[in-house]
Design a protein around this motif. Sequence first.
Motif, mmCIF file in Angstrom:
data_model
loop_
_atom_site.group_PDB
_atom_site.id
_atom_site.type_symbol
_atom_site.label_atom_id
_atom_site.label_comp_id
_atom_site.label_asym_id
_atom_site.label_seq_id
_atom_site.Cartn_x
_atom_site.Cartn_y
_atom_site.Cartn_z
ATOM 1 N N UNK A 57 -5.101 2.660 6.729
ATOM 2 C CA UNK A 57 -3.854 3.059 5.890
ATOM 3 C C UNK A 57 -2.988 2.026 5.531
ATOM 4 N N UNK A 58 -2.878 0.823 6.221
ATOM 5 C CA UNK A 58 -2.071 -0.109 5.779
ATOM 6 C C UNK A 58 -2.639 -0.781 4.399
ATOM 7 N N UNK A 59 -3.988 -0.862 4.376
ATOM 8 C CA UNK A 59 -4.547 -1.218 3.123
ATOM 9 C C UNK A 59 -4.321 -0.234 2.082
ATOM 10 N N UNK A 60 -4.398 0.954 2.351
ATOM 11 C CA UNK A 60 -4.173 1.804 1.283
ATOM 12 C C UNK A 60 -2.657 1.886 0.727
ATOM 13 N N UNK A 61 -1.921 1.791 1.838
ATOM 14 C CA UNK A 61 -0.279 1.958 1.485
ATOM 15 C C UNK A 61 0.018 0.752 0.638
ATOM 16 N N UNK A 62 -0.568 -0.620 1.113
ATOM 17 C CA UNK A 62 -0.320 -1.681 -0.015
ATOM 18 C C UNK A 62 -0.680 -1.588 -1.275
ATOM 19 N N UNK A 63 -2.040 -1.129 -1.487
ATOM 20 C CA UNK A 63 -2.558 -0.986 -2.696
ATOM 21 C C UNK A 63 -1.659 0.125 -3.610
ATOM 22 N N UNK A 64 -1.076 1.191 -2.888
ATOM 23 C CA UNK A 64 -0.445 1.932 -3.469
ATOM 24 C C UNK A 64 0.723 1.374 -4.075
ATOM 25 N N UNK A 65 1.378 0.834 -3.074
ATOM 26 C CA UNK A 65 2.948 0.062 -3.252
ATOM 27 C C UNK A 65 2.483 -0.932 -4.552
ATOM 28 N N UNK A 67 0.317 -0.983 -6.901
ATOM 29 C CA UNK A 67 -0.037 -0.156 -8.101
ATOM 30 C C UNK A 67 1.130 0.656 -8.798
ATOM 31 N N UNK A 68 2.084 0.927 -8.029
ATOM 32 C CA UNK A 68 3.377 1.571 -8.467
ATOM 33 C C UNK A 68 4.177 0.454 -9.331
ATOM 34 N N UNK A 69 4.129 -0.839 -8.583
ATOM 35 C CA UNK A 69 5.001 -1.899 -9.448
ATOM 36 C C UNK A 69 4.067 -2.565 -10.400
ATOM 37 N N UNK A 70 2.702 -2.193 -10.457
ATOM 38 C CA UNK A 70 1.923 -2.991 -11.401
ATOM 39 C C UNK A 70 2.185 -2.975 -12.779
ATOM 40 N N UNK A 123 7.490 -6.890 -2.149
ATOM 41 C CA UNK A 123 7.211 -5.749 -2.804
ATOM 42 C C UNK A 123 8.544 -4.897 -3.083
ATOM 43 N N UNK A 124 9.246 -4.931 -1.768
ATOM 44 C CA UNK A 124 10.411 -4.132 -1.905
ATOM 45 C C UNK A 124 11.510 -4.666 -2.876
ATOM 46 N N UNK A 125 11.525 -5.930 -3.103
ATOM 47 C CA UNK A 125 12.572 -6.531 -4.152
ATOM 48 C C UNK A 125 11.744 -6.224 -5.490
ATOM 49 N N UNK A 126 10.466 -5.949 -5.680
ATOM 50 C CA UNK A 126 10.134 -5.480 -7.008
ATOM 51 C C UNK A 126 10.579 -4.091 -7.187
ATOM 52 N N UNK A 127 10.503 -3.322 -6.078
ATOM 53 C CA UNK A 127 10.773 -1.854 -6.106
ATOM 54 C C UNK A 127 12.208 -1.675 -6.494
ATOM 55 N N UNK A 128 13.177 -2.254 -5.843
ATOM 56 C CA UNK A 128 14.638 -2.518 -6.043
ATOM 57 C C UNK A 128 14.877 -2.811 -7.638
ATOM 58 N N UNK A 129 13.943 -3.806 -8.150
ATOM 59 C CA UNK A 129 14.431 -4.125 -9.614
ATOM 60 C C UNK A 129 13.830 -2.910 -10.586
ATOM 61 N N UNK A 130 12.646 -2.341 -10.183
ATOM 62 C CA UNK A 130 11.890 -1.372 -11.073
ATOM 63 C C UNK A 130 12.557 0.205 -11.029
#
Length: 164
Positions: A57-65, A67-70, A123-130
Amino acid sequence: MPRNRPGALRAARRVRHRPFRWDTPSPDRIHGLSARTSLAVHRFEALSNHCDVFPGVTDRALRRYRAFLAPPGRRPRYPSLEECGCRGCSLRDVRHARDVLGAVLRGLPLRPRTELGRLVAALDAGYLDRTLPDPFADVRRQWRPDVWWYRRLEGCRYAATGAV
């Protein structure tokens, strides 16, 4: 009385090694993490009692995170709620993927937690920016309003796919 040799004493004292659940070969390394941290994550996933944590699940969650910012550019992104509640489909919601990463971070030992934490913080920093802040999050959200990634403006799930 004759004396036993030290090697014979150690051999008699040896107990057959009982295999642990994590003695199985570890899965592939998680992208961006060392082999040691990937193994610690694999062990935690295998032994965890958390309802959202299962092997891989960790690998899948990181990939999803990621992909959202990609998508390139500076256009805002809007996370959308996934209607299906099963463990596999719920990771489509990037906020739930971030919840899972938080649960894994809380359960890891110090060194792997630090390494995974650095990756998640980037990734959190990118999420806050986007994403955009939701000014009415206190009124709308009754479930987990204190977590910052749920206090971002939510989008329509159909607008992202183009189907209305």
